[in-house]
Design a protein around this motif. Structure first.
Motif, mmCIF file in Angstrom:
data_model
loop_
_atom_site.group_PDB
_atom_site.id
_atom_site.type_symbol
_atom_site.label_atom_id
_atom_site.label_comp_id
_atom_site.label_asym_id
_atom_site.label_seq_id
_atom_site.Cartn_x
_atom_site.Cartn_y
_atom_site.Cartn_z
ATOM 1 N N PRO A 67 0.803 -1.236 0.000
ATOM 2 C CA PRO A 67 0.000 0.000 0.000
ATOM 3 C C PRO A 67 0.829 1.276 0.000
ATOM 4 C CG PRO A 67 -0.895 -1.589 1.554
ATOM 5 C CD PRO A 67 0.403 -2.158 1.079
ATOM 6 N N LEU A 68 1.856 1.363 0.862
ATOM 7 C CA LEU A 68 2.656 2.590 0.931
ATOM 8 C C LEU A 68 3.465 2.798 -0.335
ATOM 9 C CD1 LEU A 68 3.673 5.044 2.456
ATOM 10 C CD2 LEU A 68 5.415 3.583 3.528
ATOM 11 N N GLY A 69 4.145 1.748 -0.789
ATOM 12 C CA GLY A 69 4.942 1.846 -2.007
ATOM 13 C C GLY A 69 4.095 2.176 -3.222
ATOM 14 N N GLU A 70 2.916 1.547 -3.324
ATOM 15 C CA GLU A 70 2.011 1.826 -4.439
ATOM 16 C C GLU A 70 1.572 3.287 -4.425
ATOM 17 O OE1 GLU A 70 0.413 -0.128 -6.886
ATOM 18 O OE2 GLU A 70 1.721 -1.844 -6.492
ATOM 19 N N ALA A 71 1.255 3.797 -3.231
ATOM 20 C CA ALA A 71 0.791 5.184 -3.120
ATOM 21 C C ALA A 71 1.873 6.162 -3.558
ATOM 22 C CB ALA A 71 0.359 5.476 -1.688
ATOM 23 N N VAL A 72 3.113 5.925 -3.118
ATOM 24 C CA VAL A 72 4.221 6.813 -3.463
ATOM 25 C C VAL A 72 4.514 6.747 -4.960
ATOM 26 C CG1 VAL A 72 6.690 7.237 -3.172
ATOM 27 C CG2 VAL A 72 5.265 6.748 -1.168
ATOM 28 N N LEU A 73 4.623 5.527 -5.486
ATOM 29 C CA LEU A 73 4.981 5.362 -6.896
ATOM 30 C C LEU A 73 3.868 5.848 -7.824
ATOM 31 C CD1 LEU A 73 6.788 1.920 -6.797
ATOM 32 C CD2 LEU A 73 7.804 4.119 -7.382
ATOM 33 N N ARG A 74 2.633 5.673 -7.403
ATOM 34 C CA ARG A 74 1.529 6.167 -8.245
ATOM 35 C C ARG A 74 1.576 7.688 -8.343
ATOM 36 N NH1 ARG A 74 -5.028 5.459 -7.469
ATOM 37 N NH2 ARG A 74 -5.567 6.024 -9.600
ATOM 38 N N ARG A 75 1.860 8.342 -7.233
ATOM 39 C CA ARG A 75 1.972 9.805 -7.258
ATOM 40 C C ARG A 75 3.109 10.245 -8.171
ATOM 41 N NH1 ARG A 75 -0.515 8.808 -2.408
ATOM 42 N NH2 ARG A 75 -1.844 10.477 -1.562
ATOM 43 N N LEU A 76 4.249 9.577 -8.059
ATOM 44 C CA LEU A 76 5.391 9.926 -8.904
ATOM 45 C C LEU A 76 5.087 9.647 -10.373
ATOM 46 C CD1 LEU A 76 8.334 8.513 -6.742
ATOM 47 C CD2 LEU A 76 7.692 10.912 -7.048
ATOM 48 N N ASP A 77 4.433 8.530 -10.643
ATOM 49 C CA ASP A 77 4.100 8.152 -12.016
ATOM 50 C C ASP A 77 3.209 9.203 -12.667
ATOM 51 O OD1 ASP A 77 4.070 6.262 -14.229
ATOM 52 O OD2 ASP A 77 2.007 5.819 -13.655
ATOM 53 N N HIS A 78 2.184 9.641 -11.948
ATOM 54 C CA HIS A 78 1.270 10.630 -12.503
ATOM 55 C C HIS A 78 1.917 12.014 -12.585
ATOM 56 C CE1 HIS A 78 -2.671 8.213 -11.674
ATOM 57 N NE2 HIS A 78 -1.737 7.496 -12.257
ATOM 58 N N ALA A 79 2.765 12.340 -11.614
ATOM 59 C CA ALA A 79 3.458 13.634 -11.648
ATOM 60 C C ALA A 79 4.377 13.725 -12.863
ATOM 61 C CB ALA A 79 4.260 13.830 -10.368
ATOM 62 N N ASN A 80 4.977 12.611 -13.241
ATOM 63 C CA ASN A 80 5.910 12.627 -14.367
ATOM 64 C C ASN A 80 5.231 12.904 -15.699
ATOM 65 O OD1 ASN A 80 8.339 12.195 -13.007
ATOM 66 N ND2 ASN A 80 7.995 9.991 -12.900
ATOM 67 N N ILE A 81 3.922 12.667 -15.783
ATOM 68 C CA ILE A 81 3.213 13.011 -17.017
ATOM 69 C C ILE A 81 3.239 14.524 -17.224
ATOM 70 C CG2 ILE A 81 0.993 12.951 -18.222
ATOM 71 C CD1 ILE A 81 0.383 10.348 -16.706
ATOM 72 N N PHE A 82 3.013 15.265 -16.149
ATOM 73 C CA PHE A 82 3.100 16.728 -16.254
ATOM 74 C C PHE A 82 4.527 17.165 -16.576
ATOM 75 C CE2 PHE A 82 -0.806 16.474 -13.636
ATOM 76 C CZ PHE A 82 -1.632 17.278 -14.388
ATOM 77 N N LEU A 83 5.500 16.472 -15.999
ATOM 78 C CA LEU A 83 6.897 16.842 -16.251
ATOM 79 C C LEU A 83 7.292 16.615 -17.710
ATOM 80 C CD1 LEU A 83 8.874 15.614 -13.092
ATOM 81 C CD2 LEU A 83 8.264 17.960 -13.737
ATOM 82 N N ILE A 84 6.861 15.493 -18.294
ATOM 83 C CA ILE A 84 7.259 15.231 -19.682
ATOM 84 C C ILE A 84 6.592 16.230 -20.634
ATOM 85 C CG2 ILE A 84 5.430 13.546 -20.188
ATOM 86 C CD1 ILE A 84 9.073 13.440 -21.462
ATOM 87 N N ILE A 85 5.385 16.697 -20.285
ATOM 88 C CA ILE A 85 4.731 17.720 -21.114
ATOM 89 C C ILE A 85 5.557 19.001 -21.097
ATOM 90 C CG2 ILE A 85 2.713 19.200 -21.341
ATOM 91 C CD1 ILE A 85 1.051 16.851 -20.180
ATOM 92 N N ALA A 86 5.893 19.468 -19.889
ATOM 93 C CA ALA A 86 6.702 20.691 -19.784
ATOM 94 C C ALA A 86 8.101 20.471 -20.338
ATOM 95 C CB ALA A 86 6.771 21.139 -18.326
ATOM 96 N N GLY A 87 8.652 19.279 -20.106
ATOM 97 C CA GLY A 87 9.988 18.972 -20.604
ATOM 98 C C GLY A 87 10.058 18.966 -22.116
ATOM 99 N N THR A 88 9.018 18.465 -22.767
ATOM 100 C CA THR A 88 8.988 18.445 -24.236
ATOM 101 C C THR A 88 8.862 19.855 -24.803
ATOM 102 O OG1 THR A 88 7.941 16.255 -24.181
ATOM 103 C CG2 THR A 88 7.797 17.491 -26.241
ATOM 104 N N CYS A 89 8.063 20.686 -24.143
ATOM 105 C CA CYS A 89 7.894 22.064 -24.611
ATOM 106 C C CYS A 89 9.177 22.881 -24.469
ATOM 107 C CB CYS A 89 6.778 22.751 -23.820
ATOM 108 S SG CYS A 89 5.119 22.157 -24.205
#
Length: 245
Positions: free
Chosen positions: A99-121
């Motif tokens: 549960p704890l690892g899933e919660a942390v990694l899910r947050r990071l996984d979803h946060a990285n979608i925003f990062l790749i958008i800004a990173g590509t721009c």
């Protein structure tokens, strides 16, 4: 048993009201079913895992061949966001983390979608836009990315219909600058940027509606989503390369 917890509440099962004795085997089966998590398709995470070494080598080539210091810095930002996206996604989807690892990694996984958008721009803005327009676009996408990351980290259980449009809105922020991209980078760059955007958008729709789901055991809707992100990243990588070299 978890199934017995409703017995003392109004609206309990018909069996409870009828005063019937529950069968231990049936209760055990119910309890076990509640504990079983949905089985991941066997190919879950492997597409992004394959992209870790691919994006790492491609990013290094991009950085090394960039013509100016500004281009090197912008391409580095882009490459790092790609490495974070694919690396975190592979770790998250290939493992079972509790549960704890899933919660942390899910947050990071979803946060990285925003990062790749800004990173590509970032390299597109730095390499293809005049100073004033470049500054405005970078402010918009990075402010939006940080706001989106905060939203997903603080509300990880937000419904897909709410946060998926946030990805799409931020991802299409550069659309007003396509004419500038065409003027500076040429038709090939614009075609690849738009193609990548459409592929990312198609992936977002698949993720939101969870369709198509061709083979839940092997290659489900999430794998279709991942395949579209890989294709979109490839199109954008080529566009950035054409602008940087």
């Amino acid at each position: 048993m978890p199934g017995d917890a409703v017995a003392g509440r109004p609206g309990g099962s018909h069996r409870d009201h009828a005063g019937e004795t529950s069968h231990p085997g049936a209760d055990l089966a119910e309890w076990a079913a509640d504990l079983v998590e949905p089985v991941k398709p066997k190919l879950r995470g492997w597409l992004h895992a394959a992209m870790v070494p691919a994006s790492l080598s491609a990013g290094i080539v991009l950085i090394c061949l960039a013509r100016t210091e500004q281009a090197v810095l912008a391409c580095t930002v882009y490459s790092v966001t790609a490495w974070l996206l694919f690396g975190t996604s592979a770790i998250y989807h290939l493992g079972t983390w509790g549960p704890l690892g899933e919660a942390v990694l899910r947050r990071l996984d979803h946060a990285n979608i925003f990062l790749i958008i800004a990173g590509t721009c970032t390299p597109l803005a730095v390499l293809l836009l005049p100073r004033e327009q470049r500054t405005l676009l970078l402010w918009v996408v990075w402010t939006g990315a940080l706001a989106g990351i905060s939203f997903r980290v603080l509300w990880v259980q937000a419904p897909r219909w709410l946060y998926t449009p946030c990805y799409l809105a931020l991802g299409w922020a550069p659309v007003r600058y396509l004419s500038d991209f065409l003027h500076t980078g040429g038709a090939a760059v614009v075609t690849l940027v738009v193609t990548g955007g459409l592929l990312y958008s198609a992936g977002a729709v698949v993720y939101a509606v969870q369709r198509p789901d061709p083979s839940p055991r092997w290659f489900g809707f999430h794998e279709v989503f991942h395949a579209l992100t890989v294709a979109a990243f490839t199109a954008h990588y080529i566009a950035v390369s054409l602008a940087a070299y």
